[in-house]
Design an enzyme around this catalytic site. Structure first.
Site, PDB file in Angstrom:
ATOM      1  N   HIS A 118       9.668   1.129  11.287  1.00 11.98           N
ATOM      2  CA  HIS A 118      11.044   1.538  11.617  1.00 11.98           C
ATOM      3  C   HIS A 118      11.297   3.029  11.418  1.00 11.98           C
ATOM      4  O   HIS A 118      12.121   3.613  12.098  1.00 11.98           O
ATOM      5  CB  HIS A 118      12.070   0.696  10.828  1.00 11.98           C
ATOM      6  N   ASP A 119      10.588   3.660  10.479  1.00 15.73           N
ATOM      7  CA  ASP A 119      10.847   5.082  10.219  1.00 15.73           C
ATOM      8  C   ASP A 119       9.760   5.989  10.789  1.00 15.73           C
ATOM      9  O   ASP A 119       9.665   7.155  10.397  1.00 15.73           O
ATOM     10  CB  ASP A 119      10.977   5.312   8.703  1.00 15.73           C
ATOM     11  N   LYS A 124      10.268   9.626  11.758  1.00 14.38           N
ATOM     12  CA  LYS A 124      10.433  10.738  10.802  1.00 14.38           C
ATOM     13  C   LYS A 124       9.308  11.752  10.941  1.00 14.38           C
ATOM     14  O   LYS A 124       9.414  12.877  10.449  1.00 14.38           O
ATOM     15  CB  LYS A 124      10.524  10.182   9.378  1.00 14.38           C
ATOM     16  N   HIS A 128      15.588  10.428  14.195  1.00  8.93           N
ATOM     17  CA  HIS A 128      14.325   9.719  13.924  1.00  8.93           C
ATOM     18  C   HIS A 128      14.274   8.361  14.628  1.00  8.93           C
ATOM     19  O   HIS A 128      13.206   7.882  14.980  1.00  8.93           O
ATOM     20  CB  HIS A 128      14.048   9.581  12.420  1.00  8.93           C
ATOM     21  N   HIS A 165      19.846   1.741  12.537  1.00  5.70           N
ATOM     22  CA  HIS A 165      20.967   2.440  11.881  1.00  5.70           C
ATOM     23  C   HIS A 165      22.297   2.171  12.572  1.00  5.70           C
ATOM     24  O   HIS A 165      23.274   2.889  12.322  1.00  5.70           O
ATOM     25  CB  HIS A 165      20.701   3.944  11.812  1.00  5.70           C
TER      26      HIS A 165
HETATM   27 FE   LIG Z   1      15.673   4.847   9.183  1.00  9.77          FE
END
Ligand SMILES: [Fe+2]
Length: 354
Positions: free
Chosen positions: A214-215, A218, A243, A268
């Site tokens: 999910h990240d 970044k 991100h 988010h």
């Molecule tokens: Fe996130």
């Protein structure tokens, strides 16, 4: 289906004994095995107990006619070559029999030389039909095997691509002591919540993969902002928000991750529609994204961060109650609470002195 090998057994079906015997004598002389039947019923009884290669079938029989018999014969022996024997004035019936699957017809009185020729031609056609059927069956099997191999190969490639991306996320998190293991924990807890909500296994696994990735976006965020201690400026916050978009763009070529990608993009969003990037609200947000969003808050509260004390899982669940109905889906919060209390009960049992 009959084999093209083995003895050629013929069945002569005619109500006139003289014809049966004359044809039989000729065919035996030609090296065939021969059975005889005077009626359609007798013919069907023979077909039920004996393998027959070809049938010479009189159109006009007492009882069941040759026309009615053709489909019944082919039902019992689909590979049989059926040749009709017909009177000069009944060529129409013979043509009807051929529509129903007979291969040829011979006019009575039977010219034996002509019979021999027609029989060989019919047996050749029968062999070609059987070989064609065997070929098409072989082709079908071959296609099925190749398709299975291709699917297997594809699944392996898909697993490798996900594993590579996970390694990338791990490398990214390893640099930050506060983030180390974050995605793995989010994946694990999100999958448990999805399972608790009764989602099918395939969706649970997609949510687990989405948790791990999910990240990943970044990677596209400037390092000084990622590592910044203290509050972000508006411009920095807008940059961090990117991100989710960057993550979904990185994953976009992996078409098999379609459901995973929507979770990554929308983790988010908020239940009340004030999240980002698409401002989706309520159930318009994919369930996996709602779960991962909530679990990400939970993970932040229950791990050491530079700006806060670490909370116990129960405290975190309690604190998150303030966000239910605004940022967090009430049903997801309930499921989180159930999963966390079940896990705590297991920890308690593990720690028990007995
Ligand atoms: Fe996130």
């Amino acid at each position: 289906m009959a084999s093209t090998d083995g003895p050629v057994t013929l069945l002569v079906v005619d109500d006139e004994e003289a014809i049966r015997n004359a044809v039989r004598k000729f065919l035996l002389h030609q090296g065939y095995e021969v059975s005889l039947a005077a009626t359609g019923e007798e013919a069907l009884a023979i077909l039920q107990r004996q393998k027959i290669t070809a049938i010479l079938l009189d159109v006009n029989l007492p009882g069941t006619s040759g026309i009615e018999l053709v489909p019944r014969i082919l039902e019992l022996e689909p590979a049989a070559a059926v040749l009709m024997l017909t009177a000069v004035n009944d060529a129409t019936s013979a043509a009807l029999c051929m529509q129903r699957g007979a291969l040829d017809y011979l006019l009575k009185p039977i010219d034996l030389h002509h019979l021999d020729h027609a029989l060989r031609r019919a047996l050749d056609r029968r062999r070609a039909i059987i070989e064609g059927q065997q070929m098409s069956r072989w082709l079908k099997e071959e296609v099925a095997v190749r398709a299975a191999e291709h699917r297997h190969e594809q699944a392996v490639q898909e697993r490798i691509s996900v594993a590579t991306l996970e390694a990338l996320v791990n490398a990214l998190e390893a640099k930050d002591p506060y983030l180390r293991g974050h995605s793995a924990r989010v994946a694990d807890l999100s999958a448990s919540i999805a399972a608790h909500l009764g989602r099918p296994d395939e969706e649970v696994e997609a949510i687990r993969t989405a948790g791990r990735l999910h990240d990943i976006g970044k990677i596209g965020i400037r390092e000084e902002i990622l590592n910044k201690q203290g509050p972000l400026s508006d411009e920095e916050y807008e940059h961090v928000k990117q991100h989710v978009v960057v993550g979904s763009q990185i994953l976009a070529p992996l078409v098999h991750l379609r459901d995973v990608i929507t979770c990554v993009r929308n983790h988010h969003e908020r239940w009340d529609g004030f999240g980002y990037p698409d401002r989706l609200a309520g159930e318009a947000i994919p369930l996996g994204a709602r779960v991962i969003g909530a679990v990400e808050v939970f993970d932040a509260l229950t791990t050491i961060r530079p700006y806060q004390e670490k909370m116990s899982p129960e405290e975190a669940v309690e604190r998150m109650r303030d966000l239910v109905g605004t940022a967090i889906d009430p049903e997801v919060h309930q499921a989180l609470e159930a999963v966390v209390s079940r896990r705590q009960a297991l920890v308690f049992l593990d720690d028990a002195p007995w």
